[in-house]
Design a protein around this motif. Structure first.
Motif, short mmCIF file in Angstrom:
data_model
loop_
_atom_site.label_atom_id
_atom_site.label_comp_id
_atom_site.label_asym_id
_atom_site.label_seq_id
_atom_site.Cartn_x
_atom_site.Cartn_y
_atom_site.Cartn_z
N ALA A 201 51.81 44.87 6.78
CA ALA A 201 51.78 45.98 7.68
C ALA A 201 50.43 46.01 8.02
CB ALA A 201 52.19 47.18 6.89
N MET A 202 50.30 45.36 9.54
CA MET A 202 48.91 45.65 10.25
C MET A 202 48.76 47.11 10.62
SD MET A 202 47.74 43.85 13.58
CE MET A 202 45.96 44.33 14.34
N CYS A 203 49.72 47.68 10.92
CA CYS A 203 49.40 49.01 11.61
C CYS A 203 50.39 50.11 10.84
CB CYS A 203 49.75 49.18 12.84
SG CYS A 203 49.56 50.84 13.76
N VAL A 204 49.81 51.35 10.40
CA VAL A 204 50.51 52.49 10.00
C VAL A 204 50.34 53.50 10.93
CG1 VAL A 204 50.79 53.90 8.07
CG2 VAL A 204 50.10 51.34 7.69
N THR B 190 55.41 55.09 10.13
CA THR B 190 55.96 53.89 10.34
C THR B 190 54.84 52.60 10.14
OG1 THR B 190 55.46 53.94 12.66
CG2 THR B 190 57.82 54.76 11.81
N CYS B 191 55.23 51.72 9.77
CA CYS B 191 54.69 50.43 9.58
C CYS B 191 55.13 49.30 10.60
CB CYS B 191 54.92 49.93 8.04
SG CYS B 191 54.29 50.74 6.82
N GLY B 192 54.06 48.38 10.90
CA GLY B 192 54.57 47.37 11.71
C GLY B 192 53.52 46.17 11.44
N LYS B 193 54.10 44.63 11.64
CA LYS B 193 53.30 43.68 11.52
C LYS B 193 52.34 43.58 12.51
CE LYS B 193 56.83 40.80 9.48
NZ LYS B 193 57.76 39.56 9.45
N THR B 194 52.71 44.29 13.93
CA THR B 194 51.48 44.54 14.90
C THR B 194 51.47 45.96 15.31
OG1 THR B 194 52.90 44.26 16.72
CG2 THR B 194 52.16 42.15 15.78
N ILE B 195 50.25 46.34 15.84
CA ILE B 195 50.44 47.77 16.40
C ILE B 195 51.49 48.08 17.14
CG2 ILE B 195 48.95 49.48 17.88
CD1 ILE B 195 46.34 47.83 16.54
#
Length: 256
Positions: free
Chosen positions: A107-110, A179-184
């Motif tokens: 998770a790059m971005c939260v 939410t989490c994501g592999k990118t922003i």
């Protein structure tokens, strides 16, 4: 009137960090544009690629004041790493975001927000229901975390981590959403889907009419279907460039 310090870190950080700062500042401005901000009290964080350091908003700044240079760089212990940084961070924001970044290296971005729709559905005993295409996206990777008051207790981190697991969507009971994501871009689009799902649910439930739920088999297959729509890319990869163009057109000051 308090004037913000004029900072310029463009030539003082790595290219990877600067690009992360640009994308994260854009995400804050887009959240403001969508009405997702809560004065100064919610947070979006992003890991700097190849490090255990991450960026978060300065405590006291509104989302429409966030720029690439005034984001605060911290480590997993909450230490501010920017030399001569004039800002502080929100302790509750640090607890939640560090908990995720500590264990979710994918998770790059939260994003963590307090919109009325997120809080309302998080407060419903049955939580998010399969009532729309947006809810199907979220329910394919959904988790819940019980309310423990302001997130300033270190021991809550382990429980939040266990509740999140490998999910990319979380409703924090009586509190909001995450939410989490592999990118922003991925994290932003996950929040967009979760927010729309909550909005639709509240609107259709308010009609008092009998509701048609999305079948569980469709929810289970939604990830594969989304992959077809996005031709092998993630939703964030497809939509994020358009979102960047939008915020550059509206106010390019975020990129300073």
């Amino acid at each position: 009137m308090f004037e913000l310090p004029q900072l310029n870190l463009k030539d003082k950080v790595s290219d990877a960090e600067w690009q992360t700062r640009i994308d994260l500042a854009a995400c804050y401005r887009l959240a403001y544009l969508h009405g997702w901000d809560d004065l100064i009290y919610t947070h979006i964080s992003a890991r700097i690629p190849g490090t255990d350091e991450f960026l978060i908003n300065a405590f006291g700044l509104a989302f429409d004041e966030i720029t690439a240079s005034n984001l605060v760089k911290i480590d997993l212990q909450g230490n501010i790493l920017d030399k001569d940084c004039p800002f502080e961070i929100n302790p509750a924001g640090f607890t939640i975001h560090s908990a995720v970044h500590e264990v979710r290296h994918d998770a790059m971005c939260v994003l963590h927000l307090h919109t009325n729709e997120l809080i309302s559905v998080a407060t419903l005993k049955n939580g998010l229901q399969p009532l729309s295409q947006y809810s199907a996206f979220a329910l394919a990777s959904m988790s819940y975390h019980g309310y423990e008051g302001l997130a300033v207790n270190e021991d809550e981190k382990a429980r939040l981590q266990a509740d999140l697991g490998t999910a990319n969507f979380m409703l924090l009971r009586n509190h909001g959403g995450l939410t989490c994501g592999k990118t922003i871009g991925d994290a932003f689009m996950h929040m967009y889907d979760l927010t729309r799902a909550c909005q639709v649910q509240l609107q259709v439930q308010a009609t008092g009419q009998e509701l048609i739920e999305v079948d569980q088999s469709i929810v289970d297959n939604i990830k594969a279907q989304a992959n077809v729509v996005h031709t092998g890319l993630t939703g964030g990869q497809k939509s994020w460039p358009a979102m960047l163009r939008r915020i550059y057109r509206l106010d390019p000051s975020f990129a300073s």
